[in-house]
Design an enzyme around this catalytic site. Structure first.
Site, PDB file in Angstrom:
ATOM      1  CB  CYS A 130      -0.901  -0.035   1.191  1.00 55.21           C
ATOM      2  SG  CYS A 130      -2.114  -1.256   1.268  1.00 55.21           S
ATOM      3  N   GLY A 217      -1.628 -14.028 -12.183  1.00 56.38           N
ATOM      4  CA  GLY A 217      -2.138 -15.000 -13.170  1.00 56.38           C
ATOM      5  C   GLY A 217      -0.751 -16.010 -13.599  1.00 56.38           C
TER       6      GLY A 217
END
Length: 302
Positions: A130, A217
């Protein structure tokens, strides 16, 4: 075949854990299959206050993967601790890992305290990718000293095991792992998403509303595997591997790289039964590679 593994002294049925941000708060998937076949569940990233996330569009497809910029949309720590976690605990007897995000040290500490106070939470996973608002917007996880300081602050306020989720967007991920270990991390998990973007050829503008997002992915699997191996060679705390895992073979490969447990992420977005099918396939795949106990192969390539 023994598919069980041990994490922080707790026996997990198997090493398969749906990754944060790809499995909601867990209970949503109970309509698809019995969650109790899983080793654990990492909950959707939670911040101190509710967040509505980034504007649409915030998902873009890419070859062998997906880019997301959800922006930590969540109902806030109080709602997750008071509603989502008890709802999941009523359905699931495995390890519940609460994932925490924030934009300041105070936010991280306060949210971690609220979630760690739940009797149902097994461990806290700190998302240090973050942006640090007070630090000029640079992610907490891209500077070793900043990450170490944050981890120390959180660790001194909670009693539950602390897992730190590492960003791959650094030049030395092993050095980052050593820094958070020195700050008090009980384990590390990696990798978080890589930064990427797509452009709409018709509008000539980025597809993602905030320009870039996190790539996950199968395309990132080789990168993730190398980084897991780098970190496993450097630290003496448990390593949880993730990044492009979509098969039982991928789980074995991650464990041989040094992971004691494996999180499955983007595969859940493509197929809600992905984790169920990976767990079901594990014994047969283990047999095909003459693996009797999964713990025997942890770090085989370290």
């Amino acid at each position: 075949m023994d598919t069980s593994v041990t994490l922080f002294g707790r026996r997990l049925k198997n090493p398969v854990i749906p990754a944060s941000g790809t499995f909601g708060f867990g209970s949503e998937f109970a309509e698809y299959y019995d969650l109790n076949i899983l080793g654990g569940i990492a909950l959707k990233g939670t911040t101190l206050e509710p967040r509505y996330g980034n504007p649409q569009p915030r998902i873009a497809e890419c070859p062998s993967g997906v880019i997301n910029a959800i922006g930590l949309q969540n109902p806030g720590a109080d709602a997750v601790a008071g509603e989502e976690i008890p709802r999941l605990a009523a359905l699931f007897d495995g390890a519940i890992i609460a994932n925490v995000g924030g934009h300041s040290e105070h936010e991280y500490v306060a949210a971690s305290e609220k979630l760690a106070a739940s009797p149902h939470v097994f461990a806290i996973e700190l998302n240090i990718s973050c942006p640090n608002v007070k630090g000029g917007g640079m992610a907490f996880g891209t500077d070793a000293e900043t990450a170490k300081k944050l981890v120390y602050a959180v660790k001194t306020h909670i009693k539950k095991p602390l897992i730190v989720k590492l960003s791959p967007n650094v030049t030395d991920i092993a050095g980052l792992a050593l820094a958070v270990r020195d700050g008090g991390a009980d384990a590390v998990s990696l990798i978080n998403t890589l930064v990427g973007m797509r452009i709409d050829l018709r509008t000539r503008r980025p597809i993602i509303s905030v320009r870039t997002g996190g790539v996950s992915g199968p395309a990132v699997f080789p990168v993730a595997l190398r980084m897991v191996n780098d970190v496993a060679r450097a630290v003496d705390i448990p390593v949880i591997g993730m990044g492009g895992v979509d098969s039982a073979e991928g789980v074995l490969e991650m464990m041989m790289a040094g992971a004691c447990a494996v999180q499955v992420g983007a595969a859940n977005l493509v197929d809600p039964y992905a984790c169920r099918d990976i767990v079901a396939a594990l014994p047969e795949v283990m047999a095909s590679y003459r693996v009797q106990n999964l713990t025997d192969i942890i770090g085989a390539a370290v």
